[in-house]
Write a protein that holds these residues in place. Structure first.
Motif, PDB file in Angstrom:
ATOM      1  N   PRO A 113      -3.321  10.128   6.268  1.00  0.00           N
ATOM      2  CA  PRO A 113      -3.466   8.818   6.915  1.00  0.00           C
ATOM      3  C   PRO A 113      -4.819   8.740   7.616  1.00  0.00           C
ATOM      4  O   PRO A 113      -5.402   9.780   7.968  1.00  0.00           O
ATOM      5  N   LYS A 114      -5.284   7.526   7.840  1.00  0.00           N
ATOM      6  CA  LYS A 114      -6.626   7.311   8.400  1.00  0.00           C
ATOM      7  C   LYS A 114      -6.836   8.034   9.731  1.00  0.00           C
ATOM      8  O   LYS A 114      -7.910   8.590   9.970  1.00  0.00           O
ATOM      9  N   ASP A 115      -5.823   8.022  10.603  1.00  0.00           N
ATOM     10  CA  ASP A 115      -6.042   8.623  11.921  1.00  0.00           C
ATOM     11  C   ASP A 115      -6.195  10.147  11.812  1.00  0.00           C
ATOM     12  O   ASP A 115      -7.028  10.747  12.510  1.00  0.00           O
ATOM     13  N   VAL A 116      -5.433  10.762  10.932  1.00  0.00           N
ATOM     14  CA  VAL A 116      -5.547  12.213  10.726  1.00  0.00           C
ATOM     15  C   VAL A 116      -6.880  12.528  10.053  1.00  0.00           C
ATOM     16  O   VAL A 116      -7.575  13.478  10.421  1.00  0.00           O
ATOM     17  N   PHE A 117      -7.232  11.717   9.086  1.00  0.00           N
ATOM     18  CA  PHE A 117      -8.517  11.845   8.385  1.00  0.00           C
ATOM     19  C   PHE A 117      -9.657  11.810   9.400  1.00  0.00           C
ATOM     20  O   PHE A 117     -10.568  12.643   9.380  1.00  0.00           O
ATOM     21  N   MET A 161      11.309  -2.234  -1.461  1.00  0.00           N
ATOM     22  CA  MET A 161      10.926  -2.283  -0.042  1.00  0.00           C
ATOM     23  C   MET A 161       9.433  -2.483   0.088  1.00  0.00           C
ATOM     24  O   MET A 161       8.660  -1.896  -0.685  1.00  0.00           O
ATOM     25  N   PHE A 162       9.057  -3.259   1.072  1.00  0.00           N
ATOM     26  CA  PHE A 162       7.640  -3.362   1.406  1.00  0.00           C
ATOM     27  C   PHE A 162       7.360  -2.338   2.495  1.00  0.00           C
ATOM     28  O   PHE A 162       7.846  -2.455   3.606  1.00  0.00           O
ATOM     29  N   ILE A 163       6.616  -1.313   2.164  1.00  0.00           N
ATOM     30  CA  ILE A 163       6.359  -0.246   3.126  1.00  0.00           C
ATOM     31  C   ILE A 163       5.078  -0.521   3.909  1.00  0.00           C
ATOM     32  O   ILE A 163       5.002  -0.287   5.101  1.00  0.00           O
ATOM     33  N   GLY A 164       4.089  -1.010   3.238  1.00  0.00           N
ATOM     34  CA  GLY A 164       2.893  -1.490   3.931  1.00  0.00           C
ATOM     35  C   GLY A 164       1.962  -0.393   4.389  1.00  0.00           C
ATOM     36  O   GLY A 164       1.751   0.596   3.684  1.00  0.00           O
ATOM     37  N   VAL A 165       1.404  -0.576   5.613  1.00  0.00           N
ATOM     38  CA  VAL A 165       0.304   0.286   6.053  1.00  0.00           C
ATOM     39  C   VAL A 165       0.531   0.917   7.419  1.00  0.00           C
ATOM     40  O   VAL A 165      -0.401   1.479   8.000  1.00  0.00           O
ATOM     41  N   ALA A 176       0.817  -1.211   0.000  1.00  0.00           N
ATOM     42  CA  ALA A 176       0.000   0.000   0.000  1.00  0.00           C
ATOM     43  C   ALA A 176       0.854   1.266   0.000  1.00  0.00           C
ATOM     44  O   ALA A 176       0.327   2.352  -0.248  1.00  0.00           O
ATOM     45  N   LYS A 177       2.141   1.118   0.301  1.00  0.00           N
ATOM     46  CA  LYS A 177       3.059   2.279   0.383  1.00  0.00           C
ATOM     47  C   LYS A 177       2.454   3.374   1.265  1.00  0.00           C
ATOM     48  O   LYS A 177       2.509   4.562   0.944  1.00  0.00           O
ATOM     49  N   ASN A 178       1.842   2.956   2.343  1.00  0.00           N
ATOM     50  CA  ASN A 178       1.243   3.876   3.315  1.00  0.00           C
ATOM     51  C   ASN A 178       0.106   4.732   2.759  1.00  0.00           C
ATOM     52  O   ASN A 178      -0.170   5.817   3.281  1.00  0.00           O
TER      53      ASN A 178
END
Lengths: 395, 284
Positions: A249-253, A87-91, A32-34
Motif C-alpha cells: 500500500p502507498k503508506d507502507v511504500f 463487492m466494491f473494495i476500492g482504495v 482498484a481492489k486496494n
C-alpha cells in the motif's frame, strides 16, 4: 414539451448550479481492489482535491449484482465467504480511508442521473462507458494518462469522435500533443500530478538513511534479473540488502522509501513515472531503466538529453555494475551534488500547492466555458422561440 | 545535537621506524582531514616508554598540517611506563581522554574524511546507540588493494536480528568484527571494565560479548569510515597468528566467552584441550 420560458428557466438553473458549485463532478472509476497504481491514484487525488475545495464530487462505478448490506450480513451469519467480484473494495487500504470516504455510487443497472451542468470524467480505458454515455446531457471529459491503454481499449476504426468526446485532461504536454495528433478535434488540458506529502526524506530532520536498496519493478522476473546477477558479479557486495516494494500500500511504500537510500526502478510501459519521483522526494538515489516513453521530468527542456536527476540506463545486463558503483559512492558520501540538486529541483515542480491551484483553475476554466455555452444557447433560444409542440435540446 | 559529541582519537604506539613513521603520517593526516568540527576532536598518542622523542619529532614535522587543520592545541602525548600491549595502551588512553567519546586509530590504518560526521549524526539521531562502528575497507598491506569490506555483514538480510546492529548471536558466529575506528562512549567503556589485558588475541571478542550482555547497542553505520590494513608483517594480529596455533587461538576465544560474564579481568589462562593433542599424536 417545454416552451421558451421553461427552457430559459432550466438553463438559468444550470448556470446557477455552476456558479454556486452545486453541479456534480462525477468520476468513473474501476474497482482498484486496494491496489493503487499511479493511474488510479491520479484520479482519486484529483477528485479528493476538488472535494476539499468544496466541489460536489462523486465516484461512480459499475459492479454486476453488487451485494447489499443485507446480503453481506446473511453471508456473515452463515459463515460463507464473500465473492469479491460482487463487492466494491476500492482504495481504502491502498490510498487511505479519506479517499474511500468520497461518495461512491454503483450505476450498474440504473440510469445515471445527470444535469447539463454536471461533468463526467471517464478514464481512457473505458471506451464502452464513453459509448454508453454519449447521449447524456452533461459534459464528458476523458482523463488520459497512457496512450498504450487508449490504443488497447478502443476498437479499430473507432475514435473518440464516435463517442462524442471533444475534451480531455492529460498529465503532460507530451501526452496532450499525442492526443491532438490522433484526435485533432479534442481540446486538451494539462494537469501535472503532485507527489503526496507522505513521500518525504524522513520524519525528522537529517535522519540518517539505511543502506537498503528499494526495488520497484513490474514483475518478479525483472527483480530477479537485477538482484541475482548483482550478487554473482559483485561478491564483495553479497551483504547488500534489497527490498522488493511491489504490491505494498502507498503508506507502507512511502515508509520504506524514507528508510532506504537507493531505489532501482524498472517500468518500460509507464507514461509518467510516479515511483521514481516519489523515491527522489524521499531522498533516494534513483537508478532507473529509461522507459519506452521518456517522462518529461527525465529530460531537459529541449528534450535533447536526460537530466542529472537520476542514474539512467538502458541495458539490464550491466545495471549491476552501476549499482555497485552507486553503493560505494553512497557509502563514501561521494554522490555528486549536481545529482541531489537536480533531484530536488525535479520534485519541487510537483507540489500539492501548485496542484491545488492548477486543479481549481482547470475546473473554473471548464465551468466558465460551460456557462458561456449556456449563455449562447439562451441567446439562440430567445432568437428562435420554442413552440410548445417541439422538442427542446439543451445541448 | 552533534555539538556535544567530542571525540578523542587514541593512537597507540609501541614501535617506531621510518616505515611506521610513513604509515603514521597518513593515519594522523586522516584525522586532520575530517570534515567534522575540529574543535571537537582531540588526538592522544599513547606511546611505549622510549618513543617520546620520536613522536615529538613527528609532531614537529606535522606542524604545518596541524596549523592548517586548526589542531595544534588538540594533540597530546602520554607515555606508558613499563610493559605495554595494545589493550593496556587503549585503557590508559581512555582514562586520560578529555572527550565524551573516543576512537582508536592504528598507525597503519586511516579514517575516511566523513566518518566522524556520520557517527555523530547517528549518535544524535539514536541516543540508544552506545558504539558506532564504521564499515571498513580491508586492504592488502603490500599492494593496498581492496580485499573485502569489514563489519558489513550485519547489513545483510537475516544476519542480525536488527539490520545494522551487532547482537550477541552475530558475535558468536565468530564473524570477525574490527573495532578500531569505532567510536565509543568513554563512560560506558570504563563502566563495563574496558579491555581485559590478560586476554590475548580475543580481547575485542570478549569486550563485545560483555557489552552486548549488558544490553549495549553496537551499531554499524552503513558508511565507509575506516581503512584497515590486513596482514601487515609485525602487526598485532599477525604476531598473534604466528605465536598461537589454531588450537591455542580457539582456546583464547573459548576463554573470552567464559570471561565476558565478569566485569573485572580475572587473569585466567586458556585451557588447551589435551584430547586434541592425543588425536594429533595418533595422526588424526
Amino acid at each position: 414539451m417545454a416552451d421558451t420560458k421553461t427552457v430559459l428557466r432550466r438553463i438559468d438553473n444550470e448556470i446557477k448550479k455552476l456558479n454556486d458549485n452545486s453541479f456534480q463532478l462525477l468520476f468513473f472509476v474501476p474497482d482498484a481492489k486496494n491496489v493503487a497504481s499511479g493511474y488510479i491514484s491520479y484520479i482519486y487525488y484529483f477528485a479528493y482535491t476538488l472535494h476539499e475545495k468544496g466541489y460536489n464530487v462523486k465516484m461512480i462505478y459499475q459492479i454486476e449484482n453488487e451485494y447489499t448490506k443485507r446480503d453481506l450480513a446473511d453471508l456473515d451469519a452463515k459463515g460463507k465467504p464473500y465473492d469479491e467480484e460482487r463487492m466494491f473494495i476500492g482504495v481504502s487500504g491502498a490510498l487511505g480511508q479519506k479517499y474511500a470516504d468520497l461518495p461512491h455510487e454503483n450505476i450498474m443497472n440504473q440510469q445515471l442521473t445527470v444535469s447539463p451542468s454536471d461533468i463526467l470524467f471517464i478514464p481512457e480505458v473505458f471506451s464502452q462507458i464513453m459509448n454508453q454515455t454519449k447521449k447524456l446531457a452533461c459534459k464528458r471529459i476523458v482523463i488520459h494518462q497512457n496512450f498504450d491503454l487508449l490504443t488497447d481499449f478502443i476498437p479499430i476504426t473507432i475514435s473518440w469522435a464516435n463517442f462524442g468526446i471533444t475534451e480531455a485532461i492529460t498529465q503532460t504536454k507530451a501526452q496532450a500533443d499525442l492526443i491532438s495528433e490522433s484526435f485533432p478535434y479534442v481540446k486538451t488540458h494539462v494537469l501535472p500530478p503532485y507527489i503526496p506529502a507522505m513521500f518525504k526524506y524522513s520524519d525528522e530532520v537529517d535522519a540518517p538513511k539505511k543502506l537498503i536498496i528499494n526495488l520497484v519493478t513490474k514483475t518478479q522476473k525483472e527483480a530477479n534479473r537485477i538482484i541475482k546477477p548483482f550478487y554473482w558479479k559483485n561478491p564483495l557486495y553479497k551483504w547488500v540488502s534489497f527490498r522488493d516494494l511491489r504490491g505494498y500500500p502507498k503508506d507502507v511504500f512511502a515508509e520504506y522509501l524514507k528508510e532506504g537510500a537507493i531505489t532501482i526502478w524498472v517500468d518500460n510501459e509507464t507514461a509518467f513515472g510516479y515511483s521514481p519521483l516519489e523515491a527522489m522526494k524521499a531522498g533516494n538515489i534513483v537508478i532507473g531503466k529509461i522507459p519506452e516513453s521518456v517522462p518529461e521530468w527525465m529530460t531537459e527542456e529541449d528534450k535533447g538529453r536526460l537530466r542529472d536527476n537520476g542514474i539512467w540506463f538502458n541495458d539490464m545486463n550491466h545495471v549491476q555494475e552501476i549499482i555497485a558503483d552507486v553503493v560505494r559512492s553512497w557509502m563514501l558520501d561521494e554522490i555528486p551534488q549536481e545529482l541531489t540538486d537536480s533531484m530536488k529541483k525535479t520534485v519541487d515542480t510537483y507540489t500539492y500547492t501548485k496542484y491545488q491551484e492548477d486543479s481549481v483553475k482547470l475546473i473554473e476554466e471548464i465551468k466558465n466555458e460551460r456557462i458561456r455555452e449556456f449563455e449562447d444557447v439562451k441567446i439562440i433560444t430567445k432568437q428562435n422561440p420554442v413552440k410548445e409542440e417541439k422538442k427542446e435540446e439543451l445541448k | 545535537m552533534t555539538n556535544d559529541i567530542n571525540i578523542t582519537v587514541i593512537i597507540p604506539l609501541h614501535v617506531y621506524d621510518d616505515e611506521i613513521r610513513s604509515m603514521l603520517s597518513k593515519a594522523f593526516e586522516s584525522v586532520l582531514a575530517q570534515t567534522y568540527d575540529k574543535s571537537l576532536i582531540e588526538i592522544l598518542f599513547v606511546v611505549k616508554e622510549g618513543l617520546e622523542e620520536h613522536i615529538k619529532n613527528f609532531l614537529v614535522s606535522e606542524r604545518n598540517n596541524m596549523v592548517k587543520a586548526g589542531m595544534v592545541e588538540n594533540v597530546s602525548v602520554i607515555v606508558q611506563d613499563g610493559p605495554t600491549d595494545f589493550a593496556s595502551q587503549v585503557n590508559l588512553g581512555v582514562k586520560n581522554a578529555k572527550s565524551k567519546y573516543f576512537t582508536i586509530l592504528e598507525f597503519d590504518d586511516e579514517f575516511y574524511r566523513n566518518w566522524f560526521n556520520n557517527a555523530a549524526k547517528q549518535f544524535s539521531f539514536d541516543p540508544m546507540i552506545d558504539v558506532c562502528i564504521p564499515i571498513n575497507d580491508y586492504r592488502n598491506a603490500e599492494s593496498g588493494e581492496l580485499i573485502s569490506y569489514g563489519n558489513e555483514l550485519v547489513w545483510a538480510n537475516a544476519f542480525s536480528n536488527e539490520l545494522g546492529v551487532i547482537d550477541k548471536e552475530c558475535i558468536e558466529t565468530g564473524f570477525d568484527f574490527n573495532m578500531t575506528g569505532a567510536i565509543f562512549s568513554k563512560e560506558d567503556f570504563i563502566q563495563i571494565g574496558g579491555l581485559k589485558t590478560s586476554i590475548q588475541m580475543a580481547f575485542w571478542y570478549e569486550y563485545m560479548l560483555r557489552a552486548t550482555n549488558i544490553g549495549q547497542k553496537l551499531y554499524v553505520v552503513p558508511k565507509l569510515g575506516y581503512v584497515h590494513t590486513l596482514k601487515r608483517k609485525g602487526s598485532l594480529m599477525v604476531t598473534y597468528s604466528e605465536k598461537f596455533s589454531e588450537k591455542e587461538a580457539n582456546a583464547w576465544f573459548a576463554l573470552a566467552k567464559q570471561e565476558c560474564l565478569y566485569k573485572e579481568d580475572r587473569g585466567k589462562e586458556p585451557v588447551i584441550s589435551l584430547e586434541n593433542e592425543e588425536d594429533d599424536k595418533d595422526g588424526k
